[in-house]
Design an enzyme around this catalytic site. Structure first.
Site, PDB file in Angstrom:
ATOM      1  N   ILE A  36      -4.845  -6.274   3.913  1.00  0.00           N
ATOM      2  CA  ILE A  36      -6.129  -6.269   3.200  1.00  0.00           C
ATOM      3  C   ILE A  36      -6.963  -7.516   3.524  1.00  0.00           C
ATOM      4  O   ILE A  36      -8.167  -7.510   3.356  1.00  0.00           O
ATOM      5  CB  ILE A  36      -5.895  -6.108   1.678  1.00  0.00           C
ATOM      6  N   ARG A  37      -6.295  -8.584   3.980  1.00  0.00           N
ATOM      7  CA  ARG A  37      -7.012  -9.830   4.299  1.00  0.00           C
ATOM      8  C   ARG A  37      -6.870 -10.194   5.776  1.00  0.00           C
ATOM      9  O   ARG A  37      -5.884  -9.800   6.410  1.00  0.00           O
ATOM     10  CB  ARG A  37      -6.433 -10.983   3.464  1.00  0.00           C
ATOM     11  N   ASP A  53      -7.595  -1.700   3.514  1.00  0.00           N
ATOM     12  CA  ASP A  53      -7.179  -1.498   2.126  1.00  0.00           C
ATOM     13  C   ASP A  53      -6.596  -0.092   2.066  1.00  0.00           C
ATOM     14  O   ASP A  53      -7.308   0.894   2.260  1.00  0.00           O
ATOM     15  CB  ASP A  53      -8.411  -1.617   1.213  1.00  0.00           C
ATOM     16  N   TYR A 143       7.276  -1.421 -11.692  1.00  0.00           N
ATOM     17  CA  TYR A 143       7.615  -1.356 -10.268  1.00  0.00           C
ATOM     18  C   TYR A 143       8.707  -0.299 -10.033  1.00  0.00           C
ATOM     19  O   TYR A 143       8.582   0.564  -9.164  1.00  0.00           O
ATOM     20  CB  TYR A 143       8.099  -2.747  -9.831  1.00  0.00           C
TER      21      TYR A 143
HETATM   22  C1  AKB Z   1      11.789  -7.526  -6.176  1.00  0.00           C
HETATM   23  O1  AKB Z   1      12.521  -8.445  -6.595  1.00  0.00           O
HETATM   24  O2  AKB Z   1      10.863  -7.028  -6.827  1.00  0.00           O
HETATM   25  C2  AKB Z   1      12.087  -6.940  -4.808  1.00  0.00           C
HETATM   26  C3  AKB Z   1      12.962  -5.733  -4.893  1.00  0.00           C
HETATM   27  C4  AKB Z   1      14.385  -5.889  -5.251  1.00  0.00           C
HETATM   28  O3  AKB Z   1      12.509  -4.659  -4.666  1.00  0.00           O
HETATM   29  N1  AKB Z   1      12.685  -7.946  -3.984  1.00  0.00           N
END
Ligand code: AKB
Length: 323
Positions: A36-37, A53, A143
């Site tokens: 992106i940069r 992007d 995540y």
């Molecule tokens: C994190 O710590 O978010 C990453 C992963 C384990 O996916 N390194």
């Protein structure tokens, strides 16, 4: 025009090393780095570099057409710690970026996709030791939720539209070439830099927090080998468990002390502790071994020796340049 490979998120911790490894194999001009940069990294600038992007599907498609891209490695994402600070944007980037790439693969604009999953797909109800390929998956981080959803979407696009997408559940990645970018496992890179620079480190995880980790060289080898494996051998279209080694901060500190006897470590756990506590301690990777021959080459001792010697060399070279 020969077909090329596009790396999205090439300036990140994995991206730089993967770009260098693929360019070594295929030639500088056949691997397009993008992020992106703009970059000043001389290795990334050895070949084509595009500002991109991944949320902008039209620009992504234009770059794919311009360079006759046939294969995409999508590495742009927010990692676990950063994602907890900005859950809305993490969900948007991690999911919409993937959809943009999968849709272009579905439309046959590209023929093969690599998308990274993570041990974050597991949660507190998953068996912690030797976590199997198929098990309970109830992630508690944004995540992890995005990675689990992404895995299911990859499998769906493969099943429903025949998209050739391949994925690995990366453990914490440890490398000396580039900085980690906002993960819970980042301590295991920082500790080596601080040990060499100042001889002490304050760790944001508790001393006995055991997590699965992997040397970057192993991770790059795994990534390239799953992408080079015959399509029929890839039985898991969500994500493959891969294991390197597992250790705690205090075990790492003891190994570092063998080379730097005066090294000291203190512990100041923060919000990342609960993320780490929800993840496995070790991983069973037999499916990856059986399906595409995966095997790690770094145990904890070899990983530590490599990190200390390579970071030591880099620091010495910087001191010489400034002398
Ligand atoms: C994190 O710590 O978010 C990453 C992963 C384990 O996916 N390194």
């Amino acid at each position: 025009m020969e077909s090329t490979t596009l790396i999205i998120g090439a300036s990140g911790q994995i991206g730089i090393e993967l770009t260098m490894a693929l360019r070594k194999k295929r030639g500088n001009d056949r691997v397009i780095a993008s992020d992106i940069r703009p970059t000043t990294d001389s290795d990334l600038l050895q070949g084509p570099y595009e500002i991109l992007d991944v949320l902008d599907r039209a620009s992504l498609e234009a770059i794919i057409e311009k360079h006759n891209v046939s294969e995409v490695y999508l590495l742009a994402a927010l990692l676990s710690a950063t994602a907890e600070k900005n859950p809305d944007f993490a969900w948007k980037l991690n999911m919409d970026g993937l959809f943009n790439v999968l849709e272009l693969a579905k439309a046959k604009k590209i023929s093969k996709v690599f998308w990274p999953s993570s041990i974050a797909v597991f949660g507190p109800s998953t068996p912690r030791h030797n976590t199997p390929q198929h098990t309970v998956m109830e992630p508690t981080t944004v995540y992890g939720i995005s990675k689990l959803a992404g895995e299911r979407w990859c499998a769906y696009y493969h099943e429903r539209y025949g998209v050739d997408v391949r994925s690995i559940r990366y453990p914490g990645l440890i490398g000396f070439r580039s900085e980690p970018g906002g993960g819970t496992t980042d301590y295991a890179v920082d500790i080596f830099h601080k040990a060499i620079e100042s001889g002490s480190y304050s760790c944001f995880l508790k001393e006995d927090t055991e997590l699965p980790m992997m040397m970057m060289e192993d991770a790059i080898r795994a990534t390239i080998s799953i992408m080079e494996a015959p399509s029929l051998s890839i039985k898991e279209r969500g994500g493959y468990n891969i294991a390197g080694c597992s250790f705690t901060p205090s075990e790492l500190a003891s190994i570092i002390r063998r080379s730097i006897p005066s090294f000291t470590i203190s512990y100041a756990p923060d919000f990342r502790q609960s993320i780490a506590d929800s993840w496995p301690a070790s991983i069973d990777d037999h499916a990856a071994l059986n399906d595409w021959g995966w095997q790690s080459e770094y145990d904890t001792d070899k990983l530590c020796a490599t990190m200390l010697s390579e970071i030591g060399k880099k620091k010495a070279a910087t001191v010489e340049t400034h002398a």
